[in-house]
Design an enzyme around this catalytic site. Structure first.
Site, short mmCIF file in Angstrom:
data_model
loop_
_atom_site.label_atom_id
_atom_site.label_comp_id
_atom_site.label_asym_id
_atom_site.label_seq_id
_atom_site.Cartn_x
_atom_site.Cartn_y
_atom_site.Cartn_z
N LYS A 11 0.76 -1.11 0.01
CA LYS A 11 0.08 -0.01 -0.10
C LYS A 11 0.91 1.36 0.03
O LYS A 11 1.98 1.17 0.19
CB LYS A 11 -0.83 -0.22 1.17
CG LYS A 11 -1.95 -1.21 1.20
CD LYS A 11 -2.98 -1.21 2.55
CE LYS A 11 -4.03 -2.33 2.29
NZ LYS A 11 -4.80 -2.35 3.42
N TYR A 51 -12.51 -1.64 -3.24
CA TYR A 51 -13.17 -1.88 -1.93
C TYR A 51 -14.69 -1.43 -1.66
O TYR A 51 -14.92 -1.28 -0.50
CB TYR A 51 -12.27 -0.61 -0.92
CG TYR A 51 -10.92 -1.33 -0.66
CD1 TYR A 51 -10.82 -2.52 0.21
CD2 TYR A 51 -9.71 -0.57 -1.01
CE1 TYR A 51 -9.53 -2.99 0.69
CE2 TYR A 51 -8.40 -1.01 -0.61
CZ TYR A 51 -8.34 -2.14 0.07
OH TYR A 51 -7.08 -2.68 0.61
N PHE A 59 -15.20 4.44 7.51
CA PHE A 59 -13.83 4.65 7.07
C PHE A 59 -13.54 4.76 5.62
O PHE A 59 -12.35 4.88 5.10
CB PHE A 59 -12.79 3.90 7.68
CG PHE A 59 -13.19 2.24 7.59
CD1 PHE A 59 -12.90 1.68 6.39
CD2 PHE A 59 -13.64 1.49 8.53
CE1 PHE A 59 -12.49 0.27 6.00
CE2 PHE A 59 -13.85 0.23 8.11
CZ PHE A 59 -13.37 -0.49 7.19
N ARG A 87 -2.57 -14.52 4.44
CA ARG A 87 -3.16 -13.70 5.68
C ARG A 87 -2.21 -14.06 6.94
O ARG A 87 -2.15 -13.16 7.62
CB ARG A 87 -4.76 -14.50 6.02
CG ARG A 87 -5.26 -13.67 4.66
CD ARG A 87 -5.85 -12.35 4.42
NE ARG A 87 -6.74 -12.11 5.72
CZ ARG A 87 -7.15 -10.95 5.38
NH1 ARG A 87 -7.26 -10.03 4.38
NH2 ARG A 87 -8.13 -10.36 6.66
N THR A 93 -5.48 -7.00 10.83
CA THR A 93 -5.50 -5.77 10.15
C THR A 93 -5.03 -4.45 10.79
O THR A 93 -4.43 -3.69 10.11
CB THR A 93 -7.30 -5.56 9.95
OG1 THR A 93 -7.71 -6.77 9.32
CG2 THR A 93 -7.35 -4.22 9.33
N ARG A 104 2.66 -6.86 8.69
CA ARG A 104 2.02 -5.70 9.55
C ARG A 104 2.68 -5.28 10.66
O ARG A 104 2.67 -4.17 10.87
CB ARG A 104 0.51 -5.81 9.52
CG ARG A 104 -0.33 -5.61 8.03
CD ARG A 104 -1.57 -6.10 8.14
NE ARG A 104 -2.33 -5.41 6.97
CZ ARG A 104 -3.47 -6.19 6.75
NH1 ARG A 104 -4.10 -7.15 7.21
NH2 ARG A 104 -4.07 -5.72 5.57
N ASN A 114 -1.93 0.11 6.81
CA ASN A 114 -1.51 -1.11 7.34
C ASN A 114 -0.65 -2.01 6.37
O ASN A 114 -0.61 -2.91 6.20
CB ASN A 114 -2.61 -1.91 7.97
CG ASN A 114 -3.70 -2.14 6.86
OD1 ASN A 114 -3.55 -1.83 5.73
ND2 ASN A 114 -4.65 -2.84 7.36
N HIS A 117 -2.22 -5.60 1.61
CA HIS A 117 -3.30 -5.98 1.30
C HIS A 117 -3.26 -7.59 1.10
O HIS A 117 -2.30 -8.10 0.53
CB HIS A 117 -4.13 -5.52 0.21
CG HIS A 117 -5.35 -6.50 -0.18
ND1 HIS A 117 -6.49 -6.48 0.34
CD2 HIS A 117 -5.42 -7.32 -1.35
CE1 HIS A 117 -7.56 -7.39 -0.31
NE2 HIS A 117 -6.72 -7.72 -1.52
N GLU A 128 -10.02 -10.08 -7.75
CA GLU A 128 -8.76 -9.06 -7.57
C GLU A 128 -7.83 -9.01 -8.37
O GLU A 128 -7.15 -8.08 -8.82
CB GLU A 128 -8.36 -9.06 -6.15
CG GLU A 128 -9.64 -8.56 -4.97
CD GLU A 128 -9.27 -8.72 -3.48
OE1 GLU A 128 -10.01 -8.48 -2.80
OE2 GLU A 128 -8.02 -9.40 -3.46
P1 ATP Z 1 -7.19 -5.70 3.44
O1 ATP Z 1 -8.44 -6.06 2.67
O2 ATP Z 1 -6.42 -4.33 2.77
O3 ATP Z 1 -6.37 -6.90 3.21
P2 ATP Z 1 -8.12 -6.71 5.61
O4 ATP Z 1 -8.74 -7.57 4.93
O5 ATP Z 1 -7.23 -7.00 6.92
O6 ATP Z 1 -7.35 -5.61 4.78
P3 ATP Z 1 -10.64 -5.15 5.78
O7 ATP Z 1 -11.51 -5.17 6.75
O8 ATP Z 1 -10.90 -5.86 4.54
O9 ATP Z 1 -9.17 -5.79 6.66
O10 ATP Z 1 -10.34 -3.65 5.55
C1 ATP Z 1 -9.94 -3.22 4.36
C2 ATP Z 1 -8.89 -1.92 4.80
O11 ATP Z 1 -9.62 -0.91 5.37
C3 ATP Z 1 -7.95 -2.32 5.78
O12 ATP Z 1 -6.81 -3.03 5.36
C4 ATP Z 1 -7.42 -0.84 6.29
O13 ATP Z 1 -6.44 -0.26 5.35
C5 ATP Z 1 -8.84 -0.21 5.98
N1 ATP Z 1 -9.51 -0.31 7.48
C6 ATP Z 1 -10.10 -1.31 8.20
N2 ATP Z 1 -10.61 -1.00 9.49
C7 ATP Z 1 -10.44 0.35 9.42
C8 ATP Z 1 -10.77 1.19 10.48
N3 ATP Z 1 -11.32 0.92 11.54
N4 ATP Z 1 -10.20 2.56 10.29
C9 ATP Z 1 -9.68 2.95 9.27
N5 ATP Z 1 -9.22 2.19 8.18
C10 ATP Z 1 -9.66 0.96 8.23
MG MG Z 2 -9.88 -7.35 3.49
#
Ligand code: ATP
Ligand code: MG
Length: 139
Positions: A11, A51, A59, A87, A93, A104, A114, A117, A128
């Protein structure tokens, strides 16, 4: 794309902080083979579509702003059990909750910025990967 593949992005925070090399080393050292990779930047429309599942979340605006603010590295990775193993390699996350030695934990700033992805299912890995790469770009 077959089910031994997953999709990742390094990212904008991790790219800007100089962590492309460190993260790719973690990925290849863990046994993932890179079958597609590019250095690119998401448009607003790209990030909103990628997304879309989060569009009702509070968010979402911040997430789109973050993911479009600078270049990323996107890649398709191959390994047995790729989605689950990747993962595990990236960690939770929220980096504050991520296990020691995960990407991470090592490179992320906070729950929003973070570093990486990772696809959360085989189905999403396929969707994706196809969103970011044409067939000619995948080996
Ligand atoms: P990713 O999909 O990016 O691999 P993830 O699957 O661990 O991450 P998701 O729940 O899919 O987490 O959230 C997607 C992305 O949105 C997170 O990686 C982060 O960048 C952002 N995000 C998630 N939760 C929050 C939050 N509470 N506040 C701000 N940003 C958030
Ligand atoms: Mg995700």
């Amino acid at each position: 794309m077959t089910t031994n593949r997953t999709f990742t992005m390094i990212k904008p925070d991790a790219v800007a902080n100089g962590h492309i090399g460190g993260i790719l080393d973690k990925i290849t050292s863990a046994g993932f083979k890179i079958v597609a990779m590019k250095y690119t930047q998401l448009s607003r429309r790209d990030a909103q579509e990628f997304y879309a599942v989060h569009r009702e979340r509070p968010f979402f605006g911040e997430l789109v702003q973050f993911m479009t603010r600078g270049p990323i590295v996107s890649a398709i990775l191959e390994k047995d059990n790729a989605v689950e193993d990747f993962r595990a390699l990236i960690g939770a996350t929220n980096p504050a909750e991520a296990a020691e030695g995960t990407i991470r934990k090592m490179y992320a700033t906070d729950i929003a910025e973070n570093a990486v992805h990772g696809s959360d299912s085989d189905e999403n890995a396929t969707i994706e990967g196809a969103f970011h790469f044409s067939g000619r770009e995948i080996y």
